[in-house]
Design a protein around this motif. Structure first.
Motif, PDB file in Angstrom:
ATOM      1  N   ASP A 141      27.760 -22.244  12.086  1.00  0.00           N
ATOM      2  CA  ASP A 141      27.746 -20.812  12.404  1.00  0.00           C
ATOM      3  C   ASP A 141      28.190 -20.551  13.839  1.00  0.00           C
ATOM      4  O   ASP A 141      28.861 -19.556  14.126  1.00  0.00           O
TER       5      ASP A 141
ATOM      6  N   GLY B 104      33.000 -14.274   9.791  1.00  0.00           N
ATOM      7  CA  GLY B 104      31.655 -13.731   9.803  1.00  0.00           C
ATOM      8  C   GLY B 104      30.907 -13.835   8.494  1.00  0.00           C
ATOM      9  O   GLY B 104      29.795 -13.312   8.366  1.00  0.00           O
ATOM     10  N   ASN B 105      31.480 -14.515   7.509  1.00  0.00           N
ATOM     11  CA  ASN B 105      30.810 -14.681   6.225  1.00  0.00           C
ATOM     12  C   ASN B 105      29.940 -15.932   6.284  1.00  0.00           C
ATOM     13  O   ASN B 105      30.437 -17.049   6.181  1.00  0.00           O
ATOM     14  N   THR B 106      28.652 -15.749   6.471  1.00  0.00           N
ATOM     15  CA  THR B 106      27.739 -16.883   6.603  1.00  0.00           C
ATOM     16  C   THR B 106      26.772 -16.949   5.420  1.00  0.00           C
ATOM     17  O   THR B 106      25.644 -17.420   5.555  1.00  0.00           O
TER      18      THR B 106
END
Length: 451
Positions: A12, A60-62
Motif C-alpha cells: 500500500d 488507489g484500489n486497495t
C-alpha cells in the motif's frame, strides 16, 4: 520473511510491489529447485497479474486483504489454467477436472482477496501418505536436510513456504497432512475444525476426515488466511492470563524419541515458569484412533477412486494400491464399527478439551526421518515411521477438532514443533492460544537455502 499484514502495508505504501514479491518467489524457486516443491508453475501469467495488482494499488484500489501476495496451492485443488494431477498417474474422479477448466471454491476466495496464485505444489500420491515420497513425481526433499523426508501429504507446500517460494501455501489435512510437513519444514500449519473451510471442487481422500488449511510463517498469517478461506472474521485478541493446558502424558509415554521427549519437557517447563497450568489427562480411547482412522480413510478413499480401481487401478503406484485395495474389502460392519469407535474417541477428547484452553503434545514423535526409512527408535523401542509421525496427528483430524503446529526449535539441525489442539468450533480461541505460545516458546526457523 515479513508477515502478510506487513507485506500488504508495504504494498500500500509502495515500498514494495507485487512484481518484486513474485520475482523473489521465482528466484527462491530456482535456488531450491532440487527440493522438488513445485508440481506446476506459470510465472508469466502470475507476472501479468502482479503488474495488474500494482497498477490497481497505484490508482488507489486497495481492496482485498491479500492484494499482491503470492501463494501456492496443493495439487489436489483445481486451479483455472493449471492441470491437477494429485501426484498420481491414475485417472482422477470425474468431479475433479484435470485440465484447469474449473476451480475449487477456496481458490476462488483467495483470488477474490487479491492473492496471486502462481503455482501448485507436489504432494504424496492422492494424499495417501505422510512422507512426501512419490514414485511418479519424485520425492519432495526436506529443506533442512535433503536426505530426509519433507512429510506429507502437503509436502511441497511446507517446503515452498520454508524456502520463500511464495509467502504462504494452502494444503489439506486428512490425518496430519498440513501439520506434519509444517513440522518437518519448520513453518506454522493450521488445521481448522472440520468443515470450516469449504472443500467443494477439491479431490477428496476421506470426506469425513478431510480438512483444508494454510501453511505460513506464523499463527497470525494462518489466522489471516483462515479468514479468507473460511469467509469469516477472526479477532486476534491478546491473552490476558496464562492458559491452562492438558497434556496426554500416559498416551505419550514410550511414543517419543529421547530427543523429542527432552525438547518437549523443556518446553513444558518453560510454560510452567510463565504461569501456564499443565494438567496431565488420561486418554484411554486414544490408542484406538490409529486403526479406526485407517479403516475409515481406506474405505472412503477406495470409494472416491472406485472408477480407477474398477479399471484395474492403472496409474496408482505400488505404495498406494495396497491400502486402496484393502479399503475395497472392508464391509459395512467394519466401517460402521470404525464410525462408532470414532464417536467414542470424539466424546473423550470433547470432554478433555472442554476443561482446558488447549491440549499440548509434539507434532511428531521424532525428527524428520531419512527418505526411504520405515522404522524409527522411540523410548519404548522400534516404531514404524507412519505411527511415529501420522499417529501423533491423526486423532484430531479423525474427530474434526482444530489443531496447530508451531515450530519450537531444532534438534541436531532438524525442526521440531509443538502441536496445539482445541475444542471443535473454537478456531478463534485456538489461534489466540497459538499466538501466545508462538510468542513465548516458538522459534522462527530458517532453512539453509534461505540463509
Amino acid at each position: 520473511m515479513n508477515s502478510i499484514s506487513e507485506l500488504v502495508r508495504q504494498l500500500d505504501e509502495r515500498t514494495t510491489t507485487a512484481v518484486s514479491l513474485l520475482k523473489n518467489a521465482q528466484e527462491q524457486a530456482t535456488r531450491s529447485a532440487d527440493l522438488n516443491a513445485l508440481a506446476y508453475v506459470d510465472w508469466d501469467a502470475a507476472h501479468a497479474l502482479a503488474v495488474q495488482r500494482d497498477a490497481a494499488m497505484a490508482a488507489g484500489n486497495t481492496r482485498g486483504v491479500l492484494r499482491g501476495i503470492p501463494i501456492s496451492i496443493k495439487d489436489l485443488y483445481p486451479v483455472l489454467g493449471m492441470p491437477t494431477r494429485a501426484g498420481t498417474r491414475a485417472a482422477l474422479p470425474s468431479n475433479v477436472m484435470p485440465t484447469g477448466t474449473n476451480e475449487a471454491v477456496l481458490v476462488g476466495r483467495l483470488r477474490a482477496a487479491g492473492a496471486i496464485i502462481f503455482g501448485k505444489t507436489n504432494m504424496h500420491e492422492i494424499a495417501l501418505g505422510s512422507t512426501g515420497e512419490n514414485a511418479w513425481t519424485g520425492d519432495v526433499k526436506n529443506p533442512f536436510d535433503p536426505l530426509r523426508q519433507a512429510g506429507g501429504s502437503s509436502s511441497g507446500s511446507g517446503v515452498a513456504v520454508a524456502t520463500g517460494v511464495g509467502v504462504a501455501s494452502i494444503g489439506s489435512d486428512t490425518g496430519g497432512s498440513v501439520r506434519i510437513p509444517a513440522n518437518f519444514s519448520g513453518v506454522t500449519g493450521f488445521k481448522p475444525t472440520h468443515g470450516a473451510i469449504p472443500l467443494e471442487g477439491a479431490l477428496h481422500l476421506s470426506w469425513t476426515c478431510d480438512h483444508a488449511g494454510p501453511l505460513a510463517h506464523s499463527v497470525a498469517d494462518c489466522a489471516l488466511l483462515f479468514e479468507v478461506l473460511a469467509a469469516r472474521r477472526v479477532e486476534m485478541k491478546r491473552i490476558a492470563r496464562a492458559p491452562r493446558f492438558a497434556v496426554p502424558a500416559t498416551w505419550l509415554r514410550g511414543r517419543l524419541s529421547v530427543e523429542v521427549r527432552a525438547h518437549f519437557e523443556q518446553t513444558l517447563k518453560h510454560l510452567a515458569a510463565l504461569g501456564a497450568g499443565l494438567v496431565e489427562v488420561a486418554t484411554p480411547q486414544l490408542p484406538r484412533a490409529s486403526q479406526c482412522f485407517t479403516d475409515i480413510v481406506q474405505a472412503e478413499a477406495a470409494w472416491v477412486h472406485r472408477d480407477a480401481l474398477g479399471h484395474g487401478g492403472v496409474g496408482f503406484s505400488e505404495v498406494v494400491m495396497p491400502p486402496l485395495l484393502r479399503g475395497q474389502t472392508l464391509n459395512a460392519g467394519d466401517y460402521i464399527g470404525a464410525l462408532n469407535t470414532r464417536a467414542a474417541i470424539a466424546a473423550e477428547l470433547d470432554a478433555i478439551l472442554a476443561g482446558c484452553d488447549a491440549m499440548l503434545l509434539p507434532t511428531a514423535a521424532v525428527v524428520p526421518p531419512l527418505r526411504g526409512q520405515t522404522q524409527v527408535q522411540v523410548e519404548s523401542g522400534t516404531m514404524t515411521v507412519r505411527e511415529a509421525v501420522l499417529g501423533q496427528t491423526l486423532p484430531f483430524s479423525l474427530v474434526g477438532v482444530p489443531a496447530l503446529s508451531i515450530p519450537t526449535g531444532l534438534i541436531d539441525g532438524l525442526p521440531v514443533s509443538l502441536q496445539v489442539v482445541a475444542a471443535r468450533g473454537t478456531d478463534d480461541a485456538l489461534l489466540h492460544q497459538g499466538q501466545w505460545l508462538q510468542e513465548h516458546v516458538g522459534q522462527r526457523l530458517m532453512a539453509p537455502v534461505m540463509q
